[in-house]
Design a protein around this motif. Structure first.
Motif, PDB file in Angstrom:
ATOM      1  N   PRO A 113       0.844  -1.204   0.000  1.00 29.11           N
ATOM      2  CA  PRO A 113       0.000   0.000   0.000  1.00 29.11           C
ATOM      3  C   PRO A 113       0.874   1.247   0.000  1.00 29.11           C
ATOM      4  O   PRO A 113       2.096   1.161   0.071  1.00 29.11           O
ATOM      5  N   LEU A 114       0.229   2.406  -0.041  1.00 26.26           N
ATOM      6  CA  LEU A 114       0.982   3.656  -0.120  1.00 26.26           C
ATOM      7  C   LEU A 114       1.885   3.848   1.093  1.00 26.26           C
ATOM      8  O   LEU A 114       3.048   4.234   0.964  1.00 26.26           O
ATOM      9  N   MET A 115       1.345   3.554   2.290  1.00 23.76           N
ATOM     10  CA  MET A 115       2.124   3.659   3.519  1.00 23.76           C
ATOM     11  C   MET A 115       1.712   2.543   4.465  1.00 23.76           C
ATOM     12  O   MET A 115       0.528   2.214   4.561  1.00 23.76           O
ATOM     13  N   CYS A 116       2.687   1.939   5.131  1.00 26.63           N
ATOM     14  CA  CYS A 116       2.361   0.941   6.144  1.00 26.63           C
ATOM     15  C   CYS A 116       3.622   0.527   6.893  1.00 26.63           C
ATOM     16  O   CYS A 116       4.734   0.724   6.411  1.00 26.63           O
ATOM     17  N   VAL A 117       3.394  -0.015   8.077  1.00 23.89           N
ATOM     18  CA  VAL A 117       4.426  -0.768   8.786  1.00 23.89           C
ATOM     19  C   VAL A 117       3.949  -2.214   8.750  1.00 23.89           C
ATOM     20  O   VAL A 117       3.096  -2.625   9.547  1.00 23.89           O
ATOM     21  N   CYS A 118       4.455  -2.979   7.781  1.00 26.17           N
ATOM     22  CA  CYS A 118       3.946  -4.322   7.506  1.00 26.17           C
ATOM     23  C   CYS A 118       4.951  -5.378   7.940  1.00 26.17           C
ATOM     24  O   CYS A 118       6.148  -5.112   8.052  1.00 26.17           O
ATOM     25  N   HIS A 119       4.445  -6.578   8.148  1.00 25.94           N
ATOM     26  CA  HIS A 119       5.285  -7.713   8.499  1.00 25.94           C
ATOM     27  C   HIS A 119       5.070  -8.817   7.465  1.00 25.94           C
ATOM     28  O   HIS A 119       3.930  -9.149   7.122  1.00 25.94           O
TER      29      HIS A 119
END
Length: 309
Positions: free
Chosen positions: A242-248
């Motif tokens: 996505p445009l912005m995220c803190v993903c794992h």
């Protein structure tokens, strides 16, 4: 699935001035779809799995010349170890070698344009072999012609053959590593996993059993691959975040799992937005200043007019 020649995927030096180009399964792109290429060799099947319990078996490979020129194919057998990129690295006395178990006929085939030929391989398992997978490769090699050059390239297709010996059959693997960039501006984001064999037979991750990475709330599939007995395989995929995220991102197989964090923050877009906002603020300040200057000028003119009365 068929195996075609395409540009070199790997090379094996055979002798001074001679290189063999090993080619893996693919469908070649033709410059002119309506005209066949000068050279094209198709081999089917692209790999062979002989199940446990078969003491002796005979299998057949089909070779087809889909090009315009004739050529000869020499059929060789070789033991191999699998590289982390999936390439077959040929070496004598490789672990779990089985080339000595195989007999190939014919070993030389003349291929006219459009012709289809059959090559037979017979595998006889020796008495009291070690249980589990044993493996070798059939190499369908087209020797380089005489061209007066110092380096000659032999084109070849390598087809792995897996022979499973009855006994303890264990296809377990573990996730030995997982890598992804910690910070990215946007996608696509490369994610690479290392899968290590712990069992006695190869493990397929194909079709319904394909390996997935759980990332950003969704499952993203890895390409089809096989982990050979005793080997480690590295596979990768591209994830569109996505445009912005803190993903794992997590890859797990039967209790073995690895997780990495990926921060997606479009600094360039935010910088552009902030720059645009600053320009608007400066413009508003300039317009307001001009307006106030006009008001003050008008007021001063009115005061001057009143003094003359």
């Amino acid at each position: 699935m068929n195996n075609h020649f395409r540009p070199c995927a790997g090379r094996r030096r055979l002798a001074m001035g001679t290189v063999m180009c090993l080619l893996w399964p693919s469908t070649p792109a033709l410059a002119d779809p309506g005209r066949p290429p000068s050279f094209s060799l198709q081999v089917s099947p692209t790999r062979l799995v002989i199940p446990a319990g078969a003491k002796a078996t005979t299998q057949r490979f089909q070779l087809t010349n889909r090009g315009r020129a004739p050529f000869e194919v020499n059929v060789e057998k070789a033991d191999f170890v699998a590289g982390e990129n999936g390439a077959l690295n040929f070496q004598p006395q490789a672990p779990y070698a089985a080339a000595a178990w195989a007999t190939v006929a014919p070993t030389n085939v003349r291929m006219a344009p459009g012709a289809t030929r059959t090559v037979t391989v017979r595998v006889e398992v020796p008495p009291v072999p070690e249980p589990g997978d044993h493996q070798f490769a059939l190499i369908f090699k087209v020797p380089a012609g005489e061209n007066g050059a110092n380096i000659k390239i032999n084109r070849g297709i390598a087809t792995p053959v897996f022979v499973t010996v009855p006994g303890v059959i264990d296809s377990s693997v573990e996730v030995a590593g997982l890598q992804a960039p910690e910070f990215v501006l946007g996608g696509p984001v490369p994610i690479a996993a290392r899968i290590r064999s712990l069992g006695t037979v190869h493990r397929d991750f194909r079709g319904p059993t394909r390996l997935h990475a759980e990332v950003g709330g969704s499952e993203v599939p890895f390409p089809d691959f096989t982990v050979v007995r005793g080997a480690t395989r590295e596979v990768s995929l591209d994830w569109n975040p996505p445009l912005m995220c803190v993903c794992h991102a997590t890859v797990s197989i039967a209790g073995s799992a690895r997780t990495v964090r990926i921060v997606v923050f479009p600094v360039h877009l935010v910088g552009g937005l902030l720059g645009g906002l600053l320009v608007l603020l400066l413009l508003a300040w300039f317009v307001r200043r001009r307006y106030r200057a006009r008001v003050l000028t008008a007021a001063a003119a009115m005061n001057d007019g009143g003094a003359d009365v």
